[in-house]
Design a protein around this motif. Sequence first.
Motif, PDB file in Angstrom:
ATOM      1  N   UNK A  40       4.045  10.683  -8.951  1.00 40.65           N
ATOM      2  CA  UNK A  40       3.585  11.017 -10.293  1.00 40.65           C
ATOM      3  C   UNK A  40       2.744  12.289 -10.265  1.00 40.65           C
ATOM      4  N   UNK A  41       2.146  12.573  -9.104  1.00 37.97           N
ATOM      5  CA  UNK A  41       1.387  13.815  -8.980  1.00 37.97           C
ATOM      6  C   UNK A  41       2.330  15.007  -8.877  1.00 37.97           C
TER       7      UNK A  41
ATOM      8  N   UNK B 273       0.832  -1.201   0.000  1.00 36.62           N
ATOM      9  CA  UNK B 273       0.000   0.000   0.000  1.00 36.62           C
ATOM     10  C   UNK B 273       0.868   1.253   0.000  1.00 36.62           C
ATOM     11  N   UNK B 274       1.881   1.240   0.868  1.00 29.95           N
ATOM     12  CA  UNK B 274       2.759   2.403   0.972  1.00 29.95           C
ATOM     13  C   UNK B 274       3.490   2.640  -0.351  1.00 29.95           C
ATOM     14  N   UNK B 275       3.965   1.552  -0.969  1.00 31.75           N
ATOM     15  CA  UNK B 275       4.632   1.668  -2.272  1.00 31.75           C
ATOM     16  C   UNK B 275       3.719   2.320  -3.300  1.00 31.75           C
ATOM     17  N   UNK B 276       2.512   1.774  -3.394  1.00 38.86           N
ATOM     18  CA  UNK B 276       1.568   2.279  -4.390  1.00 38.86           C
ATOM     19  C   UNK B 276       1.289   3.755  -4.158  1.00 38.86           C
TER      20      UNK B 276
ATOM     21  N   UNK C 236       5.056  14.571 -12.237  1.00 39.44           N
ATOM     22  CA  UNK C 236       4.538  14.462 -13.602  1.00 39.44           C
ATOM     23  C   UNK C 236       3.216  15.179 -13.781  1.00 39.44           C
ATOM     24  N   UNK C 237       2.692  15.697 -12.676  1.00 35.15           N
ATOM     25  CA  UNK C 237       1.460  16.463 -12.782  1.00 35.15           C
ATOM     26  C   UNK C 237       0.220  15.631 -13.002  1.00 35.15           C
ATOM     27  N   UNK C 238       0.295  14.320 -12.710  1.00 35.20           N
ATOM     28  CA  UNK C 238      -0.926  13.529 -12.866  1.00 35.20           C
ATOM     29  C   UNK C 238      -1.595  13.351 -11.525  1.00 35.20           C
ATOM     30  N   UNK C 239      -2.713  14.004 -11.322  1.00 31.20           N
ATOM     31  CA  UNK C 239      -3.309  14.005  -9.988  1.00 31.20           C
ATOM     32  C   UNK C 239      -3.758  12.622  -9.554  1.00 31.20           C
ATOM     33  N   UNK C 240      -3.586  12.309  -8.249  1.00 32.21           N
ATOM     34  CA  UNK C 240      -4.036  11.016  -7.751  1.00 32.21           C
ATOM     35  C   UNK C 240      -5.556  10.946  -7.808  1.00 32.21           C
TER      36      UNK C 240
END
Lengths: 223, 425
Positions: B273-274, B263-266, B277-281
Motif C-alpha cells: 500500500x506504500x 506478520x509477514x502477510x501484514x 497507493x502512496x500510503x506510508x507505513x
Amino acid sequence: MTGSDAGGRPRVFIVDDHGLFRSGVRSELGDQVEVIGEAEDVQPAIAGIAGCEPDVVLLDVHLPGGGGQDVVSEVTRSHPQVRFLALSASDAPEDVIAVIRAGARGYVTKTISGSELVDAIRRVAAGDAVFSPRLAGFVLDAFASVPPDQRVRPAFDPELDQLTPRERDVLRLIARGYTYKEIARELFISAKTVESHVSSVLRKLQLSTRHQLTRWAAERRLT
Amino acid sequence: MSPLFRRGRIRPRVAGPLRRQQQGRVAGGVAAGISARTGISVNIIRIVFVLTSLPGGFGAAVYVLAWLLVPAAGEEGNIASRALADRRGIALTAAVASVLALLLLISSVLKVAWISSLSWPPVIALAGLVLIWRNASPEELTLLRPLAEPLFAGGGARRRSWIKLRLAAASLLLIFGAGLLISAHVSGVLVRPMTGVALLFAAVVVLLGPWWLRVARDSFAERQARIRAEERAEMASRVHDSVLQTLALIQRRADDPQQVVSLARAQERELRSWLFDGRPPGSIDGLATTLAGGVRLIQQEVEAQHGIVVDAISVGDCDLDSDMSALLAAAREATVNAAKWSGASSVSVFAEVEPDSVSVFVRDRGRGFDPAAVPADRKGLAESVRARMARRGGSATIRSAVGEGTEVVLTMPRTVGHREPSRAP
C-alpha cells in the motif's frame, strides 16, 4: 497509606457478573486480603453486602440488573462505612463518573496487576482515594474547559467546580502512569500531600454541581 | 524537564560565560542570554537593541555579530567557527555584501545623503544573517525560516504575494530614481554623471555578474540536495518503523510459524500500500481523523503486534494535520520501542491537547537505559522520534535510567501557521 493493616487484612466483597473474572480476582488477591463474599448482580449484591459488612467492595461498573452506582447509593444509605472501589473494563467515562459520583472511592481498570490491586484495596480501606491513569484522564477532560454558561449560572462554585493548578499537575502525572511515590518525588512534595490532593479532587468530583460534568459525559456518550 | 516546572518561575542569574539562551528567545537569544547573565530584564535589553538600531542599524549589526560569535547555551563553538568551513556560504555572503556595497558606492557617488548615512552596519548585519541562515542549528532557524523561505525558494516562489511584493519594490525604486533625476538640475548637466554611473554599473555587472549567477545557482542546487537528503531520511525512518521492526519480530517469534506468516502477510500488505497507493507505513493517515482516534489506533496495533498492554489515555482532542500525524508516528515508534526493549508488561500513553500545543507521554516501567550510552547507529530513538519531531518544529525528550523505566515526552506546537511562509506586508 496502608493504615488498615493494623486491624488485619481488609475484608473484601466482589461484585461482578462474570464468574470467571471473580475467581480470577480471588486467586490474584491470594491471602493478602480476605474475600468474604461474591455477588453477580445488583440485588444480590445489596443483600450480600448488608449481610456481611465488608471493608471494601470491588464493584463492576456494568451489571445486568443496572449500573454499579445503584449498588453504591443503596448500600451507602444503610451502611456508610462500607467503601467502594470500581473495577471495570469499561472505557465509557460517563459510567465511571456516575459510579464515582454515587460515592465510590476510586476506579481502576481490569488490566491492573494483582499487587497493584491489593495496594488499591488497602488504600481505599484506609479511606484514601484511588485514581487510575484512566480516571485521572477523565477528570482532567471533564474539568478541562471553563463552562461557557458560567456567568449566567449563579450555582457555579469555583471552590468545587475547578481544579487547582497543583491538583491538575498531580492528575497529569497519574495519567502519565506515575505512582504516588514517584509523583511526590517529581513535585517535591510528600506522598501524604499527593494523597490529600487526590482526595480533594475526589471530593470535588462527587460534590460539584457542575453542569459541565453531566453535559461532558453526555457528549462523550454520543461520540 | 516537565512543563509543570516552568510555570511561574523566574530564572535566576546564571554564572559563567555569556551564552545565547534558547528558552524565551525571540530571534537568536542574545538578549535573553545577556539578561540571564546580568539579571537585567530581557525586555529592557531588547528595547536598547531596537533603539540603537534605529538611526544607522548599529544595534542590529552588533546583535547579528553577537549571534554569530556567542555560542548557544549547551552548544560548543559558535556559528562563526562553523561558517568558516562553509565555502559556499562565504561565497554567498560575499555576493550579497558586494551587491549592497555597490549600492552604497553608487549612492555616495550620487550624494544621496540618507542612504550614505545608513552606511555599513546594515551590510554587516545582512551578511551576518546569511551566514547564520546557513550554519545555525535547525531549531534556531524555526524563526528565520518563514521570513527567508520565499527569498531563497528558487522555482517555487511563484506565489502572488511575492510577485506583488517585488512589483511594489521595483516601482518604488523606479519612482525614487526618476524623482531623483528630475529633481536634479537641468537635463544637459545630468547626462555626464548619469553615463558615468551607468558605465560603472555595467563594468561591475560584467566583472561580477557571472560569479553572482554561479553563487545563486550553487545555492539552488544545494537546496535541492538538502531536500533529497531529507526525503531519504524520512524514507529510512519509514522503512525502519515497518520492515525492520517486522523482521526483528519475525526473528523473535521464529518458533511460531503461524505468527511469522501473519506478520509477514501484514508487512507485505503495508509495503504494497506504500509502494502502490502512496500510503506510508506507520502513518495514521486515512485510518483516524482525530488525535484521540490515532492514539487508540496505536494502542490496538501495538497490543496486537507485541502482546503488551497499552494504557492509552487522551485528554481533549483535535483534528489530524500533518504535524499531528508526525507526532503520532513518533508516539507510535516510542510505544513500539517500549514494547520491544523495556521488558515491561505494560506501557502508558498519555496524550493531552492544550490550546497551543499537544503533548504525548510514553512511559514504561521496564529496564530503562542510559540515554548517553546509546550507540549512534541505533536508529529508533534518534531518527524516528527526535528528528521526526524536529523536522516539524516539535521536540522530544527522553528520560530514562537503568532499572527505572523510560519516559518519552513529545511536544508539538499547534500553531498551524508557523510553517507557512509569512505573507507580504
